[in-house]
Each structure stands twice: as C-alpha cells, then as structure tokens.
Design a protein around this motif. Sequence first.
Motif, PDB file in Angstrom:
ATOM      1  N   GLN A  17       0.855  -1.186   0.000  1.00 48.72           N
ATOM      2  CA  GLN A  17       0.000   0.000   0.000  1.00 48.72           C
ATOM      3  C   GLN A  17       0.879   1.221   0.000  1.00 48.72           C
ATOM      4  N   ILE A  18       0.677   2.079  -0.969  1.00 46.82           N
ATOM      5  CA  ILE A  18       1.476   3.295  -1.027  1.00 46.82           C
ATOM      6  C   ILE A  18       0.848   4.321  -0.095  1.00 46.82           C
ATOM      7  N   LYS A  19       1.572   4.620   0.976  1.00 45.40           N
ATOM      8  CA  LYS A  19       1.000   5.477   2.025  1.00 45.40           C
ATOM      9  C   LYS A  19       1.516   6.912   1.932  1.00 45.40           C
ATOM     10  N   PRO A  20       0.608   7.883   1.959  1.00 46.44           N
ATOM     11  CA  PRO A  20       1.048   9.278   1.995  1.00 46.44           C
ATOM     12  C   PRO A  20       1.968   9.511   3.197  1.00 46.44           C
ATOM     13  N   GLY A  21       2.958  10.344   3.004  1.00 44.08           N
ATOM     14  CA  GLY A  21       3.926  10.595   4.068  1.00 44.08           C
ATOM     15  C   GLY A  21       5.130   9.677   3.953  1.00 44.08           C
ATOM     16  N   MET A  22       4.973   8.601   3.163  1.00 40.55           N
ATOM     17  CA  MET A  22       6.040   7.615   3.031  1.00 40.55           C
ATOM     18  C   MET A  22       6.622   7.583   1.621  1.00 40.55           C
ATOM     19  N   TYR A  23       6.119   8.425   0.734  1.00 42.49           N
ATOM     20  CA  TYR A  23       6.667   8.415  -0.622  1.00 42.49           C
ATOM     21  C   TYR A  23       6.837   9.844  -1.119  1.00 42.49           C
ATOM     22  N   CYS A  24       7.615   9.995  -2.154  1.00 40.18           N
ATOM     23  CA  CYS A  24       7.838  11.312  -2.753  1.00 40.18           C
ATOM     24  C   CYS A  24       7.014  11.423  -4.035  1.00 40.18           C
ATOM     25  N   TYR A  25       6.641  12.649  -4.374  1.00 40.67           N
ATOM     26  CA  TYR A  25       5.806  12.880  -5.547  1.00 40.67           C
ATOM     27  C   TYR A  25       6.525  12.442  -6.828  1.00 40.67           C
ATOM     28  N   ALA A  26       5.695  12.118  -7.820  1.00 39.77           N
ATOM     29  CA  ALA A  26       6.224  11.615  -9.088  1.00 39.77           C
ATOM     30  C   ALA A  26       6.946  12.708  -9.865  1.00 39.77           C
ATOM     31  N   SER A  27       7.855  12.272 -10.721  1.00 38.62           N
ATOM     32  CA  SER A  27       8.670  13.206 -11.487  1.00 38.62           C
ATOM     33  C   SER A  27       7.834  14.100 -12.397  1.00 38.62           C
ATOM     34  N   ASN A  28       8.239  15.340 -12.468  1.00 36.26           N
ATOM     35  CA  ASN A  28       7.627  16.303 -13.377  1.00 36.26           C
ATOM     36  C   ASN A  28       8.059  15.973 -14.809  1.00 36.26           C
ATOM     37  N   PRO A  29       7.100  15.824 -15.733  1.00 36.33           N
ATOM     38  CA  PRO A  29       7.474  15.422 -17.100  1.00 36.33           C
ATOM     39  C   PRO A  29       8.457  16.385 -17.765  1.00 36.33           C
ATOM     40  N   LYS A  30       8.348  17.681 -17.430  1.00 33.47           N
ATOM     41  CA  LYS A  30       9.266  18.646 -18.051  1.00 33.47           C
ATOM     42  C   LYS A  30      10.717  18.327 -17.704  1.00 33.47           C
ATOM     43  N   SER A  31      10.932  17.937 -16.448  1.00 32.01           N
ATOM     44  CA  SER A  31      12.303  17.636 -16.022  1.00 32.01           C
ATOM     45  C   SER A  31      12.819  16.373 -16.695  1.00 32.01           C
ATOM     46  N   VAL A  32      11.934  15.385 -16.798  1.00 30.88           N
ATOM     47  CA  VAL A  32      12.334  14.116 -17.410  1.00 30.88           C
ATOM     48  C   VAL A  32      12.686  14.367 -18.883  1.00 30.88           C
ATOM     49  N   GLU A  33      11.864  15.164 -19.521  1.00 30.02           N
ATOM     50  CA  GLU A  33      12.054  15.461 -20.928  1.00 30.02           C
ATOM     51  C   GLU A  33      13.335  16.264 -21.171  1.00 30.02           C
ATOM     52  N   VAL A  77      16.192  16.255 -19.883  1.00 29.08           N
ATOM     53  CA  VAL A  77      17.431  15.477 -19.975  1.00 29.08           C
ATOM     54  C   VAL A  77      17.262  14.257 -20.881  1.00 29.08           C
ATOM     55  N   GLY A  78      16.119  14.185 -21.567  1.00 28.00           N
ATOM     56  CA  GLY A  78      15.938  13.151 -22.581  1.00 28.00           C
ATOM     57  C   GLY A  78      15.738  11.753 -22.033  1.00 28.00           C
ATOM     58  N   LEU A  79      15.170  11.641 -20.829  1.00 28.07           N
ATOM     59  CA  LEU A  79      14.889  10.307 -20.295  1.00 28.07           C
ATOM     60  C   LEU A  79      13.506   9.856 -20.763  1.00 28.07           C
ATOM     61  N   PRO A  80      13.271   8.532 -20.808  1.00 31.06           N
ATOM     62  CA  PRO A  80      12.047   8.023 -21.440  1.00 31.06           C
ATOM     63  C   PRO A  80      10.768   8.237 -20.634  1.00 31.06           C
ATOM     64  N   SER A 114      20.658   7.134 -12.594  1.00 28.45           N
ATOM     65  CA  SER A 114      21.317   6.046 -13.313  1.00 28.45           C
ATOM     66  C   SER A 114      22.809   6.351 -13.394  1.00 28.45           C
ATOM     67  N   HIS A 115      23.572   5.313 -13.688  1.00 31.32           N
ATOM     68  CA  HIS A 115      25.018   5.525 -13.838  1.00 31.32           C
ATOM     69  C   HIS A 115      25.285   6.540 -14.951  1.00 31.32           C
ATOM     70  N   GLU A 116      24.472   6.462 -15.998  1.00 25.17           N
ATOM     71  CA  GLU A 116      24.698   7.365 -17.121  1.00 25.17           C
ATOM     72  C   GLU A 116      24.410   8.813 -16.728  1.00 25.17           C
ATOM     73  N   MET A 117      23.322   9.017 -16.019  1.00 20.02           N
ATOM     74  CA  MET A 117      22.969  10.380 -15.599  1.00 20.02           C
ATOM     75  C   MET A 117      24.031  10.930 -14.640  1.00 20.02           C
ATOM     76  N   MET A 118      24.540  10.061 -13.787  1.00 12.10           N
ATOM     77  CA  MET A 118      25.613  10.479 -12.876  1.00 12.10           C
ATOM     78  C   MET A 118      26.803  10.985 -13.675  1.00 12.10           C
ATOM     79  N   LYS A 119      27.163  10.245 -14.715  1.00 11.79           N
ATOM     80  CA  LYS A 119      28.320  10.630 -15.522  1.00 11.79           C
ATOM     81  C   LYS A 119      28.058  11.956 -16.236  1.00 11.79           C
ATOM     82  N   ARG A 120      26.841  12.122 -16.742  1.00 15.00           N
ATOM     83  CA  ARG A 120      26.525  13.342 -17.482  1.00 15.00           C
ATOM     84  C   ARG A 120      26.647  14.578 -16.601  1.00 15.00           C
TER      85      ARG A 120
END
Lengths: 541, 343
Positions: free
Chosen positions: A29-45, A47-50, A302-308
């Motif tokens: 069960q995903i409980k509020p207070g125990m997880y972080c919000y999902a990634s913003n699509p603009k940020s994912v986009e 850096v070109g992640l899928p 990811s290892h790749e993002m770390m390197k970038r």
Amino acid sequence: MSDLPKPDEFLDTIDHKPPPKGWMDTPTQIKPGMYCYASNPKSVEYVGLPNARQWNPLDDDWGLPENWRQILHEGFKERLDRFRSIKVFMDICVRCGACADKCHFFIGTGDPKNMPVLRAELLRSVYRNDFTTVGKIFGRLNGSRKMTLDVLKEWWYYLFQCTECRRCSVFCPYGIDTAEITIMGRELLNLLGLNIDWIATPVANCYRTGNHLGIQPHAYKDMLDFFVDDIEEVTGVRVEPSFNKKGADVLFITPSGDVFADPGTYTAMGYLILFHYLKDMGLDITWSTYASEGGNFGFFTSHEMMKRLNSKMYAEAKRLGVKWILGGECGHMWRVIHQYMDTMNGPADFMETPVSPITGTRFENAASTKMVHIAEFLADLIKHGKLNLDPSRNDHLKVTYHDSCNPARGMGLLDEPRYVIQNVCNHFYEMPPNTIREQTFCCGSGSGLNAGEDMELRMAGGLPRANAVKYVHEKHGVNMLSCVCAIDRAVLPALMEYWVPEVDVTGLCELVANALIIPGEKKKTTDLRGEDLPGMEDEDV
Amino acid sequence: MNENYMFSLMAVILLFLLAVLGVDGFGLYSFFGIFVPYLSFAVFVGFFLYRVIGWARSPVPFRIPTTCGQGKSLPWIKHAPIDNPSTTGGVVVRMLLEIVLFRSLFRNVKLQFRERGAKIFYDWELWLWIAALAFHWAFFAVVVRHLRFFTEPTPGFVKFFEYMDSFFRVEILTDVVQIGLPAMFISGFVLLVAVVYLLLRRMFIPKVKYISLSSDYFPLFLIIAIAVSGILMRYVSKVDIVSVKAFTLSLVKLSPALPEGVGTIFYVHLFLVCVLLVYFPFSKLMHMGGVFMSPTRNLANNTRMKRHVNPWNYPVDVHTYEEYEEEFRDKMIEAGLPVEKGE
C-alpha cells in the motif's frame, strides 16, 4: 510536519514483529507521508529520459508504455552483463538475516520489506523467475515470482525507501550492498519514467544551470555576495571570492544546498572566510558558476545520468586551467568523486597531483583524481599550525559528529573531520560506537528522499541517528550536531526538531570559521549565526 | 506449520525413501553406487565452474569497496589497512579474514527497543557468528577427513586433520556402553549441532522465519540427514570401512566395483551427498564461490590514487560550458562574471 504523531506515539507504533502472512502475499500500500511525488514530465524530458508524462503513484494507472515488461526484462539483462556486483548479489545471498535490523528504515518503520534482505528479494524474486532455470521450474518454492504491475509498484515504493547508505553491506558476510541493488533498481525504474520529482527536477536543473537548485550564474554570484556582506558584519573583514577565474590554481566545488538554506549557508560563509584567510598565504582559488554543484542526483537516477552531471567538474577544471580541485562538504558527492569520477570522466591528466600551496603537502591519496576533500585540506593546515585558532569561541557548543554514510562507507573519511573539530572546539563528545564511523546511521533522507511530502518516512529513517544524538544530549548536554554533508545540513534540523529539539546542526567549516582569528578582524561579539559569543556579549552594549 | 520448511522436510524424506526403496526394493546398486555419484560429481564440477565463469564474464566497471575503517589519506592519520585496504596485500588479508573468520558477521549486533526515549540499543550478538563458523569449519573438516576414502596412501594433511579432529578423544569402554571405538571425531557432532541451531533459528526467530524460503530449509535438512546417516554408519552400524574405501577408490580409478555388505545406510548417505552436489551449483550454496568475487570486499580502496578502468565506459550527452554560456551570457556579463565570448 503537522500530520505527524507526537514522537512518543510514533515510537509506540513501531512494531518489528513481521505479519503472519508471507511477504509475497502482502500487497503493497502506497501510504502518503512515506513516498515522494512523481517526477515532473518537463524535467524528465529536459534530460531526454524516457516516458515523460504526468503521473501519480496513488493512481491505478501509472501511464506505462505498452511493452514495459519487456523493457524491464531487457534492462535487467543488460545490467547483469555489465555489473558483476549485481550478478553476484542476485545469486549468493543465503538470507542469514544479519542485515535485517541494521537498516535505519527497518528500525524506524518495522516494515519487514525494509529489511535489506527483503528489499533485495523484491528484485531477486523476479531475477530468479526471468533468468534462472531452477527459478522457472520451482517457482514460489524457490522464491520466484513473475513481474506484475503490483510487483513493479512494490519495487518503486521500497526502492525509494532506501537511502543507499551501505550500512547493511558492512554487516553482510558477503558484502552484499543494498545500495548497489537500489541503484540498479532505480535505474530500471527510470527506463519506464518512474522517478520521483525530488530527484528528477534537481537533475534537470543541474544539467542546465550547473546546480540542483537551478540557480543561474548571476544569482549564484549574488547569493555569495550576500554572504560577503554578512561576514563583514560579523567579523569586520571583507572577503573577495573570485568566480570562473581562468588561471587560478585551484577550483572549488561544493553542493549548492549550502549557498541556499540555513544552516548550510554558515558553512558556505566558512569556506569564504577560510579562502580569504589563506589568500595572502598563497591560495589562488576560484568558484565556478558552471560547475556549481558538488552533489549529484544523477547518481540516484542512473550511472549514465551520474556521468553526465559529473562531467562538468573536469570540463570546468580544464577550461579554467587549474592545477587541482578542492571539494566542499558533501556526502554522496564524495562517493561519486572518490569511487566513480576518475573512472567515468577521467583521466584528469591535464591537472597535477594536488599540493597545498600553504604547507607544501602533496596529496598522494588524490594523485589520479586530482581532487582533495576540504577536511583533508583543513587537517593538513591545522597539523602544520597554519591556522590561528581560538577554540574557546566555540565554547558555548557541546559538539558531536555525525559521519555521513558515503564518506564513511564509500571512502573512509573518518578521522580528518574529527581532528579538525577537536582543534576548533573544546567540547567534543562521540555518540555510541555502534552508531558512528563505518557503523554510522543515515540521516534518513539521503539519496534524493529529502522532500517535504515524505516527512513521516524521514522521521522514521532518521530515528536511529536521532536516538544516538539524544543519548549524548542527555549524557553530556550536547547541543550541536556537526556533519560534513549538505543533505545532512538540510534535513537534520527537521529531524532534531522532531526527536531532540534542543540540538542544532552545523557544518565543519562553520566551526572552523568561528574559531579562526582573521587578521584585521574587529572584536567579535557574535558567531556567524548572529548568536552572542559567551563572555563577549556585554562588552559591546 | 510453515509450508516452506514442511516442503523441504518432505523433499528430504522423499529422497531418503527413494534411496532405501531403490537399493533395498529394486536392488539398483549400480545406479545408486556408480551412476549417480559420477553424474552428480560431473554436474557439481561443471556447473560450479559455469556459474563462476558466468560471474567473471560480467566486468567490474567501478571500484566500490565498502570501507570499514579510516582510509589512507595524510601520512600522519592512522589508517585501517585491513578494513579499508589501499593495497592488494591489504585486500588479501581482508578477504582471508572474511573467508576464514567471517569478519563481517563478527560485527553483528541485535536491535533492542527498551522503554521510551533514547532507548534503542544495539547489543553485540555473536550466536550467528559462532554457529556459522562452527558449521563451516566442521563441514570443512568432515570433507577433508573424507579425502581418506579417495586417496591411497592417505595424505599427511588428512591424517593430521583426523588427529586434530579426534584430539579430545573420549573413551568409555564398559560391557554396556562402548564409546571411543572407533575414535570419535568432534567435527561430525559439531556440524550436526551447528546445523540444527541454524535450522531452529530459521524456524523460530520471527524475522529470519519471515525471510526464509524453501530453498533455505532444504540444504539444512539435507545436511542434517547426511550428518545423521554418517554418524550412524560410523558409530552405530559400524560399516566396514575397508570395503567402503575399496569401493570409493575404484570410483576414483574409473573402474567401479560395488562393495559387499555395506548396508543400505551407506547407499542412503552416498545418495544424499550426491543430491547435495547436484543441488549446490544451482542454489545459494554458491556463496562459496561468490564470496571471493564480491566487489565490495575484494577491491582496494585506492580510486583517487590509481585510475580504475571501466571496459564499457561510453560517451554520454553533456551540457557543455559553451551551451551554458550561450544561454546565460547576458546575465553573466551584467553580473560581472567573466565570459569566453565578449559582448
């Protein structure tokens, strides 16, 4: 923090007895207070992640690509072929349970899936099904299960309840490192666009502006200029930092968190004061707005993002033509620098083996990477008597020291900071031995989990650390928790406020700067925080 | 009742019955005495190597030792050369301590919540370490002792092990009880006691029970059965050791000749050992090979001194300084920051 129960009630709810039903039959069960919000699509986009899209972990539909199982399977296979660590760790765990109660998240939540062994079994169960014949034949008897949407959600929930602190790895008879498993698991999740925003957006910021907070160059300079004014107010001395200076001897890189929020800002002031003090003694050092981030949230992607993201350090050192790099106080930054940077983005053959211009010490331990930790640099200065220190200026503080996970277990930086603290403070007390050095407890908010929405998780994960602080607070009256990590400085104040409200948080360089007698300084009546110095407060009135 | 250990227990009982039935019921002596041993040995060696080579084929892209002590930095700072080795020599000692003495397990502590407040404690907890050490060393001693059956003449180190093993020799020789003949080997009994402890621990410590799979119970039951059948053979049914040795040597010489009058229990013992050999390479028992290959333990912590090379390091997209300056040049100039391309 208003949603949180009172600390005593919180403690009462922690139960380490596992439920009667097996873990494979216990849905997540995903409980509020125990997880972080999902990634913003603009940020994912950016850096070109899928699979950049709006999504919510509480929704049934996570907006996964049609062939997500295949993507995961192939991603898993690729990583088994690339990393011996993950391949060996998938195969050899005997489930002895030595790691079970070593994890701060298990101690603070009692959730059995936070036992490192089970966190790894979440992945291993799928590994056995997908990649081993015996697993395929014997199925559940051998602890195998198929990848389903529920399993994927379980992965996501628990891989973002691990701070990659490596404490379990110290106790494992085979050195199985859950950090390695979490790193790999998160890398797989990122193939499906399943990051948290507290990681994804700092990553995009860092890629664009050079730092996690998205501070643009002019604003970065502005912020440091504010500190210059503050320092002048307290000490009467005007420091003059240089930026992006070509031909400087040394490039200084530190986490951007310290230029942004208290109490990290006092550590940043500490750097400025120290460099000013050393200027006349021959230190030619520059800050960079391009490489304005020491930390690396790519490491949590990811290892790749770390390197970038990490590539900026050497690129900037080369562009400016410096001889070596000095690194500020940060935890995971130093694991990346110490164990990954040279391998990923080296060789750094355009620089020289670091030599302290003040003491002449050659840092042979950094001969290849060309990057020195500020605690090493400071310890060397103090050992050679190059700093004029008055530790009594820190007499109002009873100090303890929190080893950050990464410098402790991914580097072995243990005694340098202690040596420095003991030379700038008269009252230093260690926390109990099972909670420091290589056995140190995480702040509970590392590896990108330092958001606001997962406060319950953070308070649970930070409980063992807070409990050890409370112990020395009650025994010795400790009122200051020192550390060498910017995430610590950002998150420990909230942790202390919740569990041990009488204790404050400081960085190493703040303590040093307060004790440092700067030539030409006025009579100091306060420390960098503007708090009265003991015995000095009346004279000015 | 727990389906996981019940299943494993049933499996071992079934295997036991299989051997009894096969030998006593159907007289499949050649099958159990010759075919199965050869096959299981081949499977063990072949797949053990296959697994180890499989691991070795995956590279170690990054040098990621878990550092458990002060790193080597300034010359005057006391460094922990074993727990945080900077040289190959240090790594060798670290690995030796890990493999021979279970160094990491020795650190084990047990979490205790006591009342409220700052009351979380971590007590040193050595039972797992003691049991694990006893189990593995006893197992090793038993294996070495058994080399007597496969060598002629018996090598010196095997004799030495036997001598050490029977060092605390107890002899009670009365008309009713006769203990001490043949010489008691402690290893067999230590093995049995330790493995029973490890089993009970899995069955009764809630956390360990929760994480245990059938594949964790199965080897424990199997080893218990092997140890019990071995002990019975040696001390109770007193199997004819001379004909056993003649048989095992014939296997080694690839001219197998079945023994006469060794009894079913010998075949049961042999069969269960064969099962263990076959099971080994496909199971967690491969930790025996894997412990040598763990990158958090078998690498020196010297990455800032010497560059570690990643064989698959590939170029990645980066945000260059030129792109950065291009975006922020005006603001940089206004703030008085130096730029590469002037106004």
